[in-house]
Design a protein around this motif. Structure first.
Motif, mmCIF file in Angstrom:
data_model
loop_
_atom_site.group_PDB
_atom_site.id
_atom_site.type_symbol
_atom_site.label_atom_id
_atom_site.label_comp_id
_atom_site.label_asym_id
_atom_site.label_seq_id
_atom_site.Cartn_x
_atom_site.Cartn_y
_atom_site.Cartn_z
ATOM 1 N N ILE A 265 0.854 -1.190 0.000
ATOM 2 C CA ILE A 265 0.000 0.000 0.000
ATOM 3 C C ILE A 265 0.885 1.233 0.000
ATOM 4 N N TYR A 266 0.535 2.189 -0.848
ATOM 5 C CA TYR A 266 1.340 3.406 -0.971
ATOM 6 C C TYR A 266 0.824 4.497 -0.054
ATOM 7 N N THR A 267 1.787 5.189 0.559
ATOM 8 C CA THR A 267 1.481 6.343 1.396
ATOM 9 C C THR A 267 2.260 7.539 0.865
ATOM 10 N N SER A 268 1.889 8.708 1.325
ATOM 11 C CA SER A 268 2.558 9.930 0.890
ATOM 12 C C SER A 268 4.011 9.925 1.339
ATOM 13 N N GLY A 269 4.887 10.499 0.507
ATOM 14 C CA GLY A 269 6.314 10.462 0.801
ATOM 15 C C GLY A 269 6.897 11.834 1.066
ATOM 16 N N SER A 270 7.731 11.923 2.094
ATOM 17 C CA SER A 270 8.352 13.194 2.455
ATOM 18 C C SER A 270 9.410 13.622 1.456
ATOM 19 N N THR A 271 9.875 12.698 0.605
ATOM 20 C CA THR A 271 10.880 13.042 -0.394
ATOM 21 C C THR A 271 10.258 13.545 -1.683
ATOM 22 N N GLY A 272 8.930 13.587 -1.731
ATOM 23 C CA GLY A 272 8.277 14.086 -2.932
ATOM 24 C C GLY A 272 7.680 12.998 -3.793
ATOM 25 N N ARG A 273 7.876 11.730 -3.436
ATOM 26 C CA ARG A 273 7.247 10.640 -4.183
ATOM 27 C C ARG A 273 6.655 9.654 -3.194
ATOM 28 N N PRO A 274 5.505 9.051 -3.554
ATOM 29 C CA PRO A 274 4.864 8.100 -2.629
ATOM 30 C C PRO A 274 5.746 6.883 -2.421
ATOM 31 N N LYS A 275 5.533 6.215 -1.293
ATOM 32 C CA LYS A 275 6.340 5.047 -0.956
ATOM 33 C C LYS A 275 5.435 3.857 -0.660
ATOM 34 N N GLY A 276 5.855 2.693 -1.175
ATOM 35 C CA GLY A 276 5.057 1.486 -1.028
ATOM 36 C C GLY A 276 5.440 0.714 0.216
ATOM 37 N N VAL A 277 4.482 0.530 1.113
ATOM 38 C CA VAL A 277 4.711 -0.216 2.350
ATOM 39 C C VAL A 277 4.426 -1.688 2.086
ATOM 40 N N GLN A 278 5.392 -2.557 2.416
ATOM 41 C CA GLN A 278 5.272 -3.989 2.161
ATOM 42 C C GLN A 278 4.834 -4.727 3.435
ATOM 43 N N ILE A 279 3.653 -5.320 3.391
ATOM 44 C CA ILE A 279 3.129 -6.047 4.544
ATOM 45 C C ILE A 279 3.197 -7.545 4.266
ATOM 46 N N GLU A 280 3.794 -8.271 5.190
ATOM 47 C CA GLU A 280 3.968 -9.704 5.038
ATOM 48 C C GLU A 280 2.798 -10.468 5.639
ATOM 49 N N HIS A 281 2.675 -11.733 5.236
ATOM 50 C CA HIS A 281 1.564 -12.558 5.723
ATOM 51 C C HIS A 281 1.612 -12.738 7.233
ATOM 52 N N GLY A 282 2.813 -12.899 7.789
ATOM 53 C CA GLY A 282 2.900 -13.082 9.228
ATOM 54 C C GLY A 282 2.340 -11.893 9.983
ATOM 55 N N SER A 283 2.623 -10.692 9.508
ATOM 56 C CA SER A 283 2.109 -9.476 10.153
ATOM 57 C C SER A 283 0.599 -9.401 10.043
ATOM 58 N N LEU A 284 0.067 -9.728 8.853
ATOM 59 C CA LEU A 284 -1.377 -9.674 8.654
ATOM 60 C C LEU A 284 -2.092 -10.712 9.518
ATOM 61 N N THR A 285 -1.522 -11.893 9.633
ATOM 62 C CA THR A 285 -2.123 -12.940 10.462
ATOM 63 C C THR A 285 -2.198 -12.516 11.922
ATOM 64 N N HIS A 286 -1.114 -11.932 12.420
ATOM 65 C CA HIS A 286 -1.110 -11.477 13.810
ATOM 66 C C HIS A 286 -2.161 -10.388 14.028
ATOM 67 N N TYR A 287 -2.268 -9.438 13.087
ATOM 68 C CA TYR A 287 -3.279 -8.389 13.255
ATOM 69 C C TYR A 287 -4.683 -8.982 13.252
ATOM 70 N N ALA A 288 -4.954 -9.860 12.293
ATOM 71 C CA ALA A 288 -6.300 -10.407 12.154
ATOM 72 C C ALA A 288 -6.718 -11.159 13.413
ATOM 73 N N GLU A 289 -5.822 -11.952 13.967
ATOM 74 C CA GLU A 289 -6.196 -12.733 15.150
ATOM 75 C C GLU A 289 -6.409 -11.823 16.357
ATOM 76 N N TRP A 290 -5.490 -10.853 16.555
ATOM 77 C CA TRP A 290 -5.646 -9.947 17.696
ATOM 78 C C TRP A 290 -6.891 -9.073 17.551
ATOM 79 N N ALA A 291 -7.069 -8.462 16.377
ATOM 80 C CA ALA A 291 -8.176 -7.522 16.196
ATOM 81 C C ALA A 291 -9.527 -8.238 16.266
ATOM 82 N N THR A 292 -9.594 -9.457 15.768
ATOM 83 C CA THR A 292 -10.849 -10.216 15.845
ATOM 84 C C THR A 292 -11.283 -10.376 17.293
#
Length: 1019
Positions: free
Chosen positions: A562-589
């Motif tokens: 997912i891209y967010t606004s960049g302080s250098t003048g160009r947007p930057k793509g944030v890379q989210i891994e499956h392990g991170s998403l799994t942890h969020y989904a279980e905790w947030a649920t």
């Protein structure tokens, strides 16, 4: 040779007192390249090739040797590699380099870093001299020329050349007397060699030497007294000299019982001002002493010290300086740590060496080894760490978040299992009709099969351009089942921006919904795939096709970018891994109470990471996603709340504020999760009253880089009485650290920048190692953390409170915006020479809008047309929330005395804006019929401006309104002016209002849809 160098030449080999620096890093470092760089740097610094010839040191012409050690044989924690204790191997050599290629340290250990150890005899160099050469080696590795250290002066010659008033001070007596017991306790008669122990402490620490001296003296000195030998680099007296020679001497720093570190620091500063280190030097007569006699004398001193447990001081205490780790990078090698390994000599106490680098202070303890020394060394390092970074600041009960996952299965496998359990349950509802889990799964399988047939797999980025629709959800799951990662695109964004994101991400394919099939968003090198064609049934037996076999993904595989606004003048793509998403989904649920009965609307943009809450949580729990394809407005939100059957909401504070203005009382809601901006207490309280006491208003905090959200707080009426609702406590396996500008832990209750750590951290930014290094850092405990730029403090209740930003970043409608990116876009226009963008709150409002100021070089009569052109120019390249509310042309920008743009001196963007009254006290122009007056009053209330500033041609955006406040204004007009039938017709003309948001246009549309002549008189 100087007298000191001659003294070291006569010592026993085990007292050769090596000077060693360790550089750890990731990547690779080729032996041949390193050997070549060592030789070139040595040629520029002939002192690194010295050999002894009688009482002279001469250039032997042979560069230092590079020895390649066994991969993974260096342990940076225990520092027990035998090679560190070796005497220099090459005959007569005084410098060498050890290369440890890295590798695994064991089945339960992390990968060992690549490690380079630069070693030299203290008899010919010191720490600063060695560092000059090390920096040159890395310069050569990066393709630059070495600076060199050509000076050939010995220390005695250097001192003779110093032009000091009154000459050198006399050598003091009794400096070397053996009068102090070691903090590490008695040694056996024959110590078993040198031991090193290391401790990393977060932050840089002013007066570190004084703080450590005071603490060590209090803990180990007799009656709190202590004496320390503090080495000083003599080059400070001749700043222009570049020499690898041994040009350091120590002064004596005494600590009296009860001295504070401030007292000790003042004493040390006075000693430096007096040049105290110039006195403590080796007597020149030592040059006349035969080497065998020196060896005999030094051995006797050592035996006496060991036998009596008496040494020349409590410690040698050295601060070796501050270094930028970037200086030790090379092609393919990124430095992650720098620290020193000290030496020891006859009768010498333990050495404590400190180096600041990478936001940490690396502390190394060196002494002779023996029974129990390692344990006592750890205790001494505890004292040092506590002096620099008190435990009370470092340890926060809120970070006790460790929790095992209930299942190691990825979200892909969890969704497949949910489909198997409940194939006929409704998964998606909305205008497209109910879609069951089985139907959604078959569509996702079709997408996954098509992608796999094209070779898509782990690591492949697939663009996803769709509205909030069945196609979006099916495409998302299809990409994940194929093992690839999806890049969600907002259909409301300009084509040029979407195309740029796909190019930057290197997307191989882009799944496009039919409604957007003709848009020019897919760049060259990226193949467009029609979502509708992939998911459409191909025949009557299509439902009998066997399920697609999901590609197994590991926790380290990417799930989305997912891209967010960049302080250098160009947007930057944030890379989210499956392990991170799994942890969020279980905790947030668990945290939000999501279950099979949950019906959660999808309100936010697909490119907004919080959309993951609305998609993943209900579908992994057997719940239902309520699709809302139309853009949120007061009318669509009212329908959603009253008739969708939703039980939960996931939205921004701005949307919640808009909902709070609706005269309704939704029932059946169990939780409202608010994320993306600061949640004001008044908004939360109004929502609590609207949804009822059984509904939890949950404030969720978390940047995109920490996988959607990582701290929560449930609003408490009567208890949360500040301006903003606290952001609460970290979730499972997540930690929050509050550090100051020097990367030191702040005291409880003080504000500090939030550093987030734990399992939800992103891999980093796609293709931006420079930003990774800046934002994703290593803390002293070795853990990885993300610098948020957000300021927070721990409240007496134990919860975190957000208090602001350390930079200019701003939140607009929940989206992060870097004003620099907007400014760079405007500067790309040929008519703009300079641009600055600031965020300011509109009068009477707490939400901020973007205002741009540009220098054009055009005549005044041409500037108005250019600013209108610039608004359109920005709208073609930026998301709507990033387009400035107003653009003002200036002949020049105001600057402060320090050379920065003086934002306080920038003019009011709306004082003389076209469409605003020239005089704030001027009477409104045009007819004052009741309908126009009612609309104008809504405008004034929404924008926080005086009614007198409004006229028919007033432009809502030019007066400071943004897209969300425009919805607030429209809702107010509907409530104050229109009846229910007129509201429906008015909202059907929303596109006209957005395209031309003037007072005249809104009034004209109201006249068009108002049938009752007295509608404007209703309360």
């Amino acid at each position: 040779m100087s007298a000191g160098e001659w003294l070291y030449a006569g010592m026993a080999p085990r007292h050769s007192n090596m000077v060693q620096y360790v550089v750890e890093g990731s990547g690779t470092l080729d032996e041949r390249r390193l050997t070549d760089a060592v030789a070139r740097a040595a040629e520029a610094s002939p002192g690194t090739r010295l050999v002894r010839d009688g009482r002279r040191l001469v250039d032997g012409g042979v560069p230092p040797r590079v020895r390649v050690m066994e991969a993974g044989s260096f342990d940076g924690r225990l520092l027990d590699a035998p090679a560190l204790r070796d005497v220099l191997r090459s005959p007569g050599a005084t410098f060498e380099v050890l290369l440890f290629p890295g590798g695994t340290q064991g089945p339960d250990s992390d990968e060992a870093p690549v490690t380079v150890v630069f070693r030299a005899s203290h008899g010919v160099t010191d720490a600063r001299g060695l560092m000059l050469w090390i920096e040159d080696v890395f310069r050569v590795l990066r393709g630059s020329e070495p600076l060199g250290a050509p000076s050939t002066l010995s220390r005695d010659e250097f001192l003779e050349d110093l032009d000091l008033p009154g000459g050198l001070p006399p050598i003091p007596r009794n400096v070397g007397e053996l009068a102090w017991s070691s903090p590490l306790g008695p040694l056996p008669r024959k110590p078993s060699g040198i031991i090193w122990r290391r401790r990393s402490v977060d932050g840089s620490h002013p007066a570190a030497t004084a703080k450590v001296a005071a603490a060590v003296a209090a803990a180990y000195g007799p009656d709190g007294n202590g004496r320390f030998m503090v080495p000083v680099d003599l080059r400070r007296h001749a700043p222009g000299i570049r020499s690898t020679a041994w040009l350091s001497q120590a002064f004596v720093l005494g600590v009296d019982a009860g001295d504070s570190w401030q007292d000790v620091h003042g004493r040390a500063l006075k000693a430096l001002a007096d040049g105290a280190e110039l006195a403590v030097r080796t007597d020149p007569k030592m040059l006349k002493t035969p080497l065998p006699l020196i060896r005999m004398f030094s051995s006797a001193v050592d035996r006496t010290a060991v036998r009596n447990d008496r040494y020349s001081a409590l410690s040698f205490l050295t601060h070796l300086g501050t270094y930028d780790l970037v200086s030790f990078d090379a092609g393919g090698f990124t430095a992650t740590a720098l620290y020193a390994l000290g030496g020891t000599g006859p009768g010498a106490p333990p050495s404590i060496d400190m180096v600041e680098s990478g936001g940490r202070t690396e502390v190394t303890l060196t002494w002779q080894d023996g029974p129990g020394v390692a344990e006592r060394a750890r205790e001494l390092l505890d004292v040092v760490e506590e002096a620099l970074s008190p435990r009370a600041n470092r340890v926060w009960a809120g970070n006790d978040t460790a929790r095992e996952l209930e299942s190691s299965a990825s979200v892909v496998r969890r969704f497949r299992e949910q489909v198997r359990r409940t194939p006929d349950r409704v998964a998606l509802s909305g205008p497209e009709g109910p879609v069951t889990y089985g139907e959604l799964s078959r569509q996702a399988d079709a997408v996954a099969r098509a992608l796999r047939d094209r070779g898509v797999g782990p690591g492949t980025v697939v663009g996803l351009l769709a509205d909030r629709s069945v196609a979006l959800v099916a495409g998302l799951w299809g990409v994940l089942r194929a093992g690839a990662c999806y890049l969600p695109l907002d259909a409301q964004h300009p084509d040029a921006r979407l195309s740029g994101l796909l190019s930057d991400a290197g997307a191989a394919y882009c799944l496009v919904q039919e409604a957007h099939g003709r848009r020019g968003v897919v760049p060259e090198g990226c193949e467009r795939l029609a979502l509708g064609e992939l998911t459409a049934p191909i025949g009557p037996d299509d439902g009998d096709e066997p399920p697609f076999t999901d590609v197994e993904v590991s926790p380290r595989d990417l799930a989305y970018v997912i891209y967010t606004s960049g302080s250098t003048g160009r947007p930057k793509g944030v890379q989210i891994e499956h392990g991170s998403l799994t942890h969020y989904a279980e905790w947030a649920t668990r945290e939000f109470g999501v279950d099979a009965g949950t019906r959660l609307p999808l309100i936010t943009s697909p490119s907004f990471d919080v959309t993951g809450t609305s998609v993943f949580l209900p579908l992994l729990a057997g719940g239902e996603v309520v699709l809302m394809p139309q853009e949120p407005s007061h009318l669509s939100l009212r329908r959603l709340l009253q008739s969708s059957g939703a039980t939960m909401l996931n939205l921004t504070p701005s949307h919640l504020d808009l909902i709070g203005q609706l005269d309704i009382s939704p029932r059946g809601y169990r939780s409202v999760v608010v994320v993306g901006e600061q949640l004001r207490v008044e908004v939360a309280a109004r929502a609590q009253e609207m949804f009822g006491p059984r509904c939890r208003i949950i404030n969720l905090y978390g940047p995109t880089e920490a996988t959607i959200g990582c701290t929560t707080h449930t609003f408490r009426v009567g208890e949360d009485t500040g301006v903003a609702v606290p952001i609460g406590l970290p979730g499972d396996n997540t930690r929050v650290h509050l550090l100051d500008a020097g990367r030191r832990f702040v005291a409880p209750g003080e504000a500090g920048e939030m550093y987030l750590g734990g399992t939800q951290l992103a891999r980093g930014y796609l293709g931006r190692p420079d930003l990774d290094r800046e934002r994703f850092v290593r803390l002293a405990d070795g853990s990885r953390a993300y610098r948020t730029g957000d300021l927070a403090r721990v409240l007496p209740s134990g919860s975190l409170e957000f208090v602001g930003r350390i930079d200019d970043q701003v939140k607009v409608r929940g989206h992060r915006v870097e004003p620099t990116e907007v400014a760079r876009t405007l500067e790309d226009h040929p008519g703009v020479t300079r641009a600055v963008v600031i965020a300011r709150a509109r009068p009477g409002s707490t939400s901020k809008a973007l205002y741009a100021y540009v220098v054009t070089g055009l005549a005044a009569e041409e500037q108005d047309s250019l600013t209108k052109e610039l608004t359109a120019y920005a709208a073609e390249r930026l998301p709507r929330y990033m387009v400035p509310a107003a653009i003002t042309a200036l002949p020049e920008l105001p600057y402060t005395v320090s050379g920065k743009v003086d934002t306080k001196a920038l003019p009011d963007a709306f004082a003389q804006a076209p469409g605003a009254a020239a005089d704030a006290d001027a009477a409104p122009q045009g007819p004052l019929d009741p309908l126009e007056e009612a609309v104008a009053e809504v405008w004034a209330r929404t924008l926080g401006v005086e009614r007198s500033r409004l006229e028919g041609r007033s432009d809502f955006h030019r007066l400071g309104g943004d897209s969300l406040s425009l919805l607030t204004m429209i809702a107010g007009v509907c409530r104050s002016v229109l009846d229910a039938e007129g509201e429906e017709a008015f909202m059907a003309e929303l596109a006209q209002i957005v395209g031309e948001p003037t007072l005249d246009q809104v009034v004209a549309l109201c006249r068009k849809v108002t049938r009752s002549p007295d509608a404007a008189d209703r309360p």
